[in-house]
Scaffold this active site. Structure first.
Site, PDB file in Angstrom:
ATOM      1  N   GLU A 273      -1.195  -5.327   8.400  1.00 39.19           N
ATOM      2  CA  GLU A 273      -0.456  -4.667   9.468  1.00 39.19           C
ATOM      3  C   GLU A 273      -1.124  -4.908  10.812  1.00 39.19           C
ATOM      4  O   GLU A 273      -2.360  -4.858  10.907  1.00 39.19           O
ATOM      5  CB  GLU A 273      -0.408  -3.145   9.218  1.00 39.19           C
ATOM      6  CG  GLU A 273       0.439  -2.753   8.028  1.00 39.19           C
ATOM      7  CD  GLU A 273       0.594  -1.240   7.893  1.00 39.19           C
ATOM      8  OE1 GLU A 273       0.262  -0.491   8.841  1.00 39.19           O
ATOM      9  OE2 GLU A 273       1.048  -0.814   6.819  1.00 39.19           O
TER      10      GLU A 273
ATOM     11  N   GLU B 124       9.255  -4.034  10.665  1.00 40.13           N
ATOM     12  CA  GLU B 124       9.619  -2.720  10.104  1.00 40.13           C
ATOM     13  C   GLU B 124      10.142  -1.775  11.182  1.00 40.13           C
ATOM     14  O   GLU B 124       9.475  -1.552  12.208  1.00 40.13           O
ATOM     15  CB  GLU B 124       8.404  -2.080   9.394  1.00 40.13           C
ATOM     16  CG  GLU B 124       8.752  -0.695   8.840  1.00 40.13           C
ATOM     17  CD  GLU B 124       7.806  -0.183   7.766  1.00 40.13           C
ATOM     18  OE1 GLU B 124       6.857  -0.907   7.385  1.00 40.13           O
ATOM     19  OE2 GLU B 124       8.031   0.960   7.310  1.00 40.13           O
TER      20      GLU B 124
ATOM     21  N   ASP C  86      -1.147  -6.385  -0.354  1.00 42.04           N
ATOM     22  CA  ASP C  86      -1.217  -5.696   0.945  1.00 42.04           C
ATOM     23  C   ASP C  86      -2.668  -5.309   1.228  1.00 42.04           C
ATOM     24  O   ASP C  86      -3.313  -4.673   0.382  1.00 42.04           O
ATOM     25  CB  ASP C  86      -0.354  -4.435   0.856  1.00 42.04           C
ATOM     26  CG  ASP C  86       0.303  -4.090   2.161  1.00 42.04           C
ATOM     27  OD1 ASP C  86       0.074  -4.783   3.155  1.00 42.04           O
ATOM     28  OD2 ASP C  86       1.080  -3.099   2.163  1.00 42.04           O
TER      29      ASP C  86
ATOM     30  N   ASP D 146       0.835  -1.206   0.000  1.00 41.98           N
ATOM     31  CA  ASP D 146       0.000   0.000   0.000  1.00 41.98           C
ATOM     32  C   ASP D 146       0.872   1.259   0.000  1.00 41.98           C
ATOM     33  O   ASP D 146       0.361   2.378  -0.116  1.00 41.98           O
ATOM     34  CB  ASP D 146      -1.006  -0.005   1.160  1.00 41.98           C
ATOM     35  CG  ASP D 146      -0.355   0.011   2.518  1.00 41.98           C
ATOM     36  OD1 ASP D 146       0.902  -0.051   2.600  1.00 41.98           O
ATOM     37  OD2 ASP D 146      -1.082   0.078   3.530  1.00 41.98           O
ATOM     38  N   SER D 147       2.191   1.078   0.066  1.00 47.23           N
ATOM     39  CA  SER D 147       3.108   2.206  -0.124  1.00 47.23           C
ATOM     40  C   SER D 147       2.887   2.851  -1.488  1.00 47.23           C
ATOM     41  O   SER D 147       3.331   3.969  -1.726  1.00 47.23           O
ATOM     42  CB  SER D 147       4.565   1.741  -0.003  1.00 47.23           C
ATOM     43  OG  SER D 147       4.796   0.607  -0.806  1.00 47.23           O
TER      44      SER D 147
ATOM     45  N   LYS E 183      -0.962  -9.574   2.976  1.00 46.12           N
ATOM     46  CA  LYS E 183      -0.243  -9.086   4.152  1.00 46.12           C
ATOM     47  C   LYS E 183      -1.143  -8.115   4.884  1.00 46.12           C
ATOM     48  O   LYS E 183      -1.875  -7.353   4.246  1.00 46.12           O
ATOM     49  CB  LYS E 183       1.045  -8.376   3.737  1.00 46.12           C
ATOM     50  CG  LYS E 183       1.755  -7.685   4.897  1.00 46.12           C
ATOM     51  CD  LYS E 183       3.118  -7.172   4.514  1.00 46.12           C
ATOM     52  CE  LYS E 183       3.107  -5.787   3.920  1.00 46.12           C
ATOM     53  NZ  LYS E 183       2.532  -4.733   4.784  1.00 46.12           N
TER      54      LYS E 183
HETATM   55  O1  KIV Z   1       3.481  -1.185   1.636  1.00 47.12           O
HETATM   56  C1  KIV Z   1       4.674  -1.497   1.727  1.00 47.12           C
HETATM   57  O2  KIV Z   1       5.521  -1.146   0.892  1.00 47.12           O
HETATM   58  C2  KIV Z   1       5.076  -2.296   2.872  1.00 47.12           C
HETATM   59  C3  KIV Z   1       6.550  -2.558   3.038  1.00 47.12           C
HETATM   60  C4  KIV Z   1       7.167  -1.383   3.680  1.00 47.12           C
HETATM   61  C5  KIV Z   1       6.801  -3.799   3.800  1.00 47.12           C
HETATM   62  O3  KIV Z   1       4.275  -2.684   3.642  1.00 47.12           O
END
Ligand code: KIV
Length: 287
Positions: free
Chosen positions: A124, A191, A92, A53-54, A122
């Site tokens: 968080e 992280e 994500d 999600d970055s 993934k």
């Molecule tokens: O969204 C992302 O890029 C991430 C990484 C920093 C692991 O979650």
């Protein structure tokens, strides 16, 4: 370039323990958001591609990851799927796609697998989200955990700060990691946490850890594509190594193109198509 071997989650889990010399090689992971970045990373032999999600920040230009939606994530994940053949693909779960409860989390995670061809998701969060991770795993969806600095909670955490520096914070991260392992996660991203704490967490788990700003003792590493290649200019975390200066290469290419267009130097004959004289004559009556 790497040979064509489809990677699997069990194979990557078997790399656990790569902190010792002579043990299997560490796990490599990078983010990817579109067809060309996925193609490049896959051809480089990357083990895992994360549609992170970055992308809210590095692709869409938002100030944080909070704004990106499930629909937008799916759009990018589909493009990544088309570019990647061998890497394990992880979607994500964006902010708001899983926090409301297991049912919605399963619904959204299933979309990643069915519509976008992801292999896993993934999410968080530690102990507080372990029940969601467990529900996903029970529904047959492989889950990667993510603890330490949680960009989705960045305002709550007081900014992009290193986590687990005091005893209570370090103990919490250890408990978070154990809760996610217990929930059935196949790996956990650590992280922005101190390197020796990451080492301790790594040794205390049976599943691999993937570090980002968590030192060298993790079982693998992940970086954001745009940070790694030098394509994001707003902010570079201390834990990033820039392996290229892509922004300046691309910027120079654009300047050169613009100058050549203005000077009539592009296109050249080699970029142009010819037509026979007699064909032209039928149109204009001249050569
Ligand atoms: O969204 C992302 O890029 C991430 C990484 C920093 C692991 O979650």
């Amino acid at each position: 370039m790497n040979s064509s071997v489809k990677k699997t989650i069990p194979e990557l889990m078997g790399r656990k323990g790569s902190t010792q010399p002579g043990t299997p090689k560490k796990i490599s992971m990078v983010t990817a958001y579109d067809y060309p970045t996925a193609l490049l990373a896959d051809q480089a032999g990357m083990d895992l591609l994360l549609v992170g999600d970055s992308l809210a920040m590095v692709v869409m230009g938002y100030d944080s990851t909070v704004s990106v939606t499930m629909e937008e994530m799916l759009h990018h994940a589909k493009a990544v799927r088309r570019g990647a053949k061998n890497a394990v693909l992880v979607g994500d779960m964006p902010f708001g796609s899983f926090q409301t409860g297991p049912d919605e989390a399963i619904r959204n995670a299933v979309r990643y697998l069915k519509e976008a061809g992801m292999d896993a998701v993934k999410l968080e969060g530690g102990q507080h989200q372990a029940h969601i991770a467990q529900a996903l795993v029970r529904a047959g969806i492989p889950v990667m955990g993510h603890i330490g600095l949680l960009p989705q909670l960045v305002s709550q955490m007081g900014g992009f700060k290193v986590q687990g520096r005091d005893a209570a914070g370090a103990q919490k991260l250890l408990d978070d990691a154990r809760a996610l392992e217990e929930a059935g996660c196949f790996a956990i991203v650590l992280e922005a946490i101190p390197d020796r704490l990451a080492g301790l967490i790594t040794r205390s788990l049976r599943i691999p850890t993937i570090g980002i700003g968590a030192g060298v003792e993790c079982d693998g590493q992940v970086l954001v594509f745009h940070d790694l290649v030098g394509l994001y200019d707003r902010f570079t975390p201390r834990f990033v190594r820039k392996y290229a200066q892509a922004a300046s290469v691309m910027s120079q290419a654009l300047i050169d193109y613009k100058n050549e267009v203005e000077a009539g130097q592009f296109p050249g004959p080699e970029h142009s198509f010819t037509i026979k004289d007699d064909v032209l004559e039928t149109l204009y009556g001249e050569k």
